[in-house]
Scaffold this active site. Structure first.
Site, PDB file in Angstrom:
ATOM      1  N   ASN A 173       0.867  -1.186   0.000  1.00 19.50           N
ATOM      2  CA  ASN A 173       0.000   0.000   0.000  1.00 19.50           C
ATOM      3  C   ASN A 173       0.899   1.229   0.000  1.00 19.50           C
ATOM      4  O   ASN A 173       1.395   1.661   1.047  1.00 19.50           O
ATOM      5  CB  ASN A 173      -0.916  -0.009   1.220  1.00 19.50           C
ATOM      6  CG  ASN A 173      -1.932  -1.132   1.149  1.00 19.50           C
ATOM      7  OD1 ASN A 173      -2.874  -1.075   0.366  1.00 19.50           O
ATOM      8  ND2 ASN A 173      -1.710  -2.183   1.938  1.00 19.50           N
ATOM      9  N   GLU A 174       1.086   1.752  -1.200  1.00 22.98           N
ATOM     10  CA  GLU A 174       2.011   2.866  -1.382  1.00 22.98           C
ATOM     11  C   GLU A 174       1.380   4.182  -0.937  1.00 22.98           C
ATOM     12  O   GLU A 174       0.173   4.245  -0.659  1.00 22.98           O
ATOM     13  CB  GLU A 174       2.398   2.966  -2.861  1.00 22.98           C
ATOM     14  CG  GLU A 174       3.053   1.712  -3.414  1.00 22.98           C
ATOM     15  CD  GLU A 174       4.519   1.553  -2.983  1.00 22.98           C
ATOM     16  OE1 GLU A 174       4.935   2.158  -1.968  1.00 22.98           O
ATOM     17  OE2 GLU A 174       5.248   0.816  -3.657  1.00 22.98           O
TER      18      GLU A 174
END
Ligand code: GLP
Length: 285
Positions: A173-174
């Site tokens: 999850n950037e």
């Protein structure tokens, strides 16, 4: 003041003394080195597994890859081999996998998990879940929904183990991931690909996308433990723990989790208020 800081820092590192007095946004524990911290987390997981087994219930573990959790997995293997810890009835869900990715590829997270844990314990491989890097693109959305439904059928994860990317990502999850983000195909940040480039023989050969459990299911875990060790994590741990809650640093969402602890070594913890200015956090004994 310098002497006082040194005194306090030393006492913290000597016995992981808890100075937080509930003033921390994220509870942290830090240890002299990664091995000590990893053993504490492994023991927590072993205790959970044994508790669940005694109650005749499945233990549902959310697992992470990367260099950081390797010592913790090694300790779980030791507990299995030397102290009778069984993984019967344990179900696991890994956070992520590069896409596309064959399971036997040197960089596959399936291979990582087998090499670092599953090949050395008595887990039923039918209970192991890792996002599938081989499915057709058009089937990814359905696969992700099923992955989440399977976790939900257990009532969520009992514990989620996390590392942290240098940009603050958890799983893959950037920066920019929503707190309610679902399991999905994500585009990898330049910084993430840059960090992984040596594993793939250069940036141009490093994957650009991956399948990742969304932030929502991480936040839904009953317990979250994040491990971070070494100088590469110092700045991002500071931001995640003490900066604002922001999607720019997805690990900062954990400030709103009711049962989270960050396990750090003294280098990763070096910029925390608890180390730098402990007297700002409350009464010191
Ligand atoms: C990858 C993984 C993350 C991991 C991160 C940090 O991006 N998807 O789950 O936390 O790398 O890796 P390392 O522990 O090697 O620093």
């Amino acid at each position: 003041i310098i002497q006082f800081t040194n005194f306090m820092a030393n006492s913290v590192f000597n016995d992981a003394y808890d100075l937080s007095f509930n003033y921390e946004k994220i509870p942290t524990e830090f240890y002299k080195n990664a091995l000590e911290a990893s053993k504490v987390v492994a023991k927590e997981i072993a205790d959970l597994i044994r508790r669940k087994q005694a109650a005749g219930k499945p233990a549902v573990l959310g697992l992470a890859t990367g260099n950081t959790p390797k010592l913790m997995y090694a300790e779980l293997i030791r507990l299995h081999k030397e102290e009778g810890l069984s993984f019967k009835g344990v179900h696991t869900f890994n956070l992520d996998e590069y896409y596309p990715m064959q399971p036997d590829d040197i960089n596959s997270y399936v291979r990582f998990m087998k090499t670092n844990l599953f090949d050395h314990i008595d887990i039923d491989m039918n209970n192991v879940n890792i996002p599938d890097g081989t499915i057709a693109k058009e089937d990814i959305a359905a696969f992700c929904q099923e992955y989440e439904a399977k976790i939900d059928a257990f009532g969520g994860l009992d514990i989620q183990v996390l590392g942290i990317g240098s940009n603050g990502h958890v799983g893959f999850n950037e920066s920019g991931s929503h707190i309610n983000s679902k399991t999905r195909l994500v585009a990898l940040d330049y910084s993430t690909r840059y960090d992984a480039r040596n594993d793939f023989g250069g940036l141009s050969k490093t994957p650009t996308v991956a399948i990742s459990l969304g932030v929502h299911h991480i936040m839904n875990a009953k317990r979250v433990v994040l491990l971070a060790f070494g100088p590469g994590k110092t700045n991002i741990i500071h931001k995640a723990c003490e900066g604002p809650v922001t999607e720019h640093v997805p690990a900062s969402f954990l400030q709103t989790h009711p049962n989270v602890t960050f396990y750090l070594d003294e280098v990763a913890a070096a910029k925390l208020m608890k180390v730098q200015t402990p007297w700002l956090m409350g009464p010191v004994e």
